[in-house]
Write an enzyme that holds these catalytic residues in place. Structure first.
Site, short mmCIF file in Angstrom:
data_model
loop_
_atom_site.label_atom_id
_atom_site.label_comp_id
_atom_site.label_asym_id
_atom_site.label_seq_id
_atom_site.Cartn_x
_atom_site.Cartn_y
_atom_site.Cartn_z
N GLU A 174 -3.48 16.70 -2.15
CA GLU A 174 -3.73 15.77 -1.06
C GLU A 174 -2.39 15.53 -0.37
O GLU A 174 -1.47 14.98 -0.98
CB GLU A 174 -4.31 14.46 -1.58
CG GLU A 174 -4.61 13.45 -0.49
CD GLU A 174 -4.97 12.09 -1.03
OE1 GLU A 174 -4.50 11.08 -0.46
OE2 GLU A 174 -5.70 12.02 -2.04
N CYS A 204 -3.39 6.17 1.76
CA CYS A 204 -3.57 7.50 2.33
C CYS A 204 -4.68 7.52 3.37
O CYS A 204 -4.74 8.45 4.18
CB CYS A 204 -3.87 8.51 1.23
SG CYS A 204 -5.25 8.05 0.16
#
Length: 509
Positions: free
Chosen positions: A245, A282
């Site tokens: 990620e 995020c």
């Protein structure tokens, strides 16, 4: 590779607190990986795995006070946030224990021979096996949920894969404590200490991804760091899966009708989402397409009021603070960029939240304003004011892959009027999770969750949150014409383990 000391650092002051470990040498990384590789057989029993995961959750809860105190000292995230995150981490561990007990993740399929098919079908039996040792690279912003005992570790252990964690330098002391807790849980089930290894240091991270006995890796962090490890994983003599990620802008589209109907509420909601955790999520909304004109003005005024009342906060480390301050300064220097509430340095160790505005036309074409289409980690967002739907489509067409994409609709649009359905379709190719009339911060741990997205959000199509995260660490294998006595128990006709399976085309539970 020199063994440098590893210090715990207080982000509130920037001062070293205590030495907690030393950076691992190449020999120590090798020893940790080999110990993990040797521990694979100890994780073959699903009953033991499930019990281990539940015990790990119990032990983490028992050490809650010590762990939260240590985490707050190294991250400044605060006891309330950290207590909640630890609870989430324990929930993840227990959820994966339940998945292991159920057994559906093995994807058992049995086909008996069928000579009438074209071509004929032989006796075939298929299920999934663990890949082997998994390298986990911890995240800075979730010291529990995406770190030593986080989702990557929990899902890998659930799959039957031992783990070697590369600790994040922002919370090395906490990493040591959590690793001890997991090893204590392992010992209670007679599992070897090697099922959970821990190493510190940048060079150790490189050695880890290169080690021939590492079978897969999970990473949460920056595009630059993740891409370097991704390339290293692909360049090995035997390439391995790398589930990374890396970064996400998480665009939001506000329709003119939505802004006219509830612009004030949307502005307040946006402020809460973009400043949550000092903007260190995020899934923080980093780009908002809002209409020009009076309706959009109401939204911007509400956002201005809410962000202006947000206290300065501490980022996870001073490097991130410096990058945030520099990134904001670079963005505010672009033509036609305004800052109704200027983000930046809030003090010697803090940052102030703010947001920027820019005409959407500046982002609809390639140029120096492309910088605004890159993630800026911290409490800032960009509001791009559009004149018409063509500008919205122009900006969306230029966006990279994202973890999330959100559309704020009016009540009529949400009921099917206007462009609501069309906007949802336009956003779907951009992200792994699409939201309507909500905010992306907050990622529920649920069976239907997908936390991933097109590159650079992630490097694979998998999720790192939710039950299907276990699939990253397994591979399918089929047995053809193998006598019943030689088959794994999971694939025998009698189904001695009572597993869910598809048997001759029929789903059995």
């Amino acid at each position: 590779m020199a063994a440098a000391p590893v210090w715990s650092v207080d982000p509130r002051t920037g001062k070293q607190r205590e030495q907690v470990a030393v950076e691992a040498t190449a020999q120590e990384v090798d020893a940790a990986v080999r110990a993990a590789h040797d521990a694979r057989g100890a994780l073959t029993d699903r009953t033991v795995r499930a019990a281990f995961l539940r015990t790990a959750a119990d032990e983490l809860e028992a050490a809650k006070d010590q762990l939260v105190e240590a985490a707050d000292a190294e991250t400044a995230l605060g006891p309330v946030r950290l207590t909640g995150e630890l609870a989430r981490t324990c929930y993840q561990l227990r959820a994966f224990a339940g998945i292991v007990d159920e057994g559906a993740f093995l994807d058992v399929v049995v086909n008996h021979p069928d000579d009438t098919a074209t071509p004929p079908i032989p006796d075939l039996r298929r299920y999934k096996l663990p890949l082997g040792v998994v390298a986990v690279y911890s995240a800075s912003n979730f010291p529990f949920a995406f770190s030593v005992a986080g989702g990557d570790t929990a899902s890998a252990l659930a799959a039957g894969c031992p783990v070697v964690v590369k600790a994040h330098p922002d919370h090395p002391g906490l990493s040591e404590l959590v690793a001890k807790v997991l090893r204590r849980a392992a010992a209670r089930h007679d599992l070897p200490e090697g099922v959970l290894g821990l190493v510190h240091g940048f060079e150790a991270g490189i050695e880890l991804i290169k080690h021939p006995q590492v079978a897969a890796a999970g990473f949460t962090g920056s595009i630059r760091g993740g891409r370097a490890l991704f390339d290293a994983a692909a360049a090995r003599p035997v390439p391995i899966p790398f589930h990374g990620e890396l970064g996400s802008l998480n665009p939001v589209v506000v329709t003119e009708a939505a802004a006219a109907e509830r612009g004030e509420a949307i502005g307040a909601g946006l402020a809460g989402s973009m400043t949550l955790g000092v903007g260190q999520f995020c899934v923080k909304p980093g780009l908002v397409l809002a209409p020009a004109g009076a309706a959009g003005d109401t939204l911007v005024k509400s956002l201005t009021d809410a962000v202006s009342n947000t206290d300065a906060g501490v980022l996870l480390d001073h490097r991130m603070r410096d990058n945030f301050v520099a990134g904001v300064a670079e963005r505010t220097g672009l033509p036609d960029v305004e800052s109704p509430v200027t983000p930046g340095a809030g003090g010697e160790h803090t940052v102030s939240a703010g947001f920027l505005t820019v005409p959407a036309s500046r982002l609809a074409q390639e140029g120096e304003h492309d910088l605004l289409l890159e993630e800026c980690f911290g409490p800032v967002t960009v509001v791009a004011r559009y004149e018409d739907e063509a500008e919205v489509r122009g900006v969306l067409s230029r966006l990279p892959g994202n973890l999330t994409a959100t559309v704020q609709l009016s009540a009529g649009e949400a009921a099917g009027e206007g462009r609501g359905a069309e906007l949802v379709r336009e956003l779907t190719p951009l992200a792994g999770r699409v939201l309507v009339n909500g905010w992306p911060t907050g990622v529920a741990v649920a069976a239907a969750q997908h936390h991933g997205g097109p590159y650079p959000a992630t490097t694979s199509t998998s999720t790192s949150v939710g039950g299907t995260a276990i699939e990253r660490w397994m591979r399918p294998v089929a047995y053809q014409a193998v006598p019943e006595a030689l088959l794994p128990e999971e694939l025998r006709d009698s189904n001695p383990l009572g597993l869910p399976r598809r048997f001759n085309g029929r789903l059995e539970r």
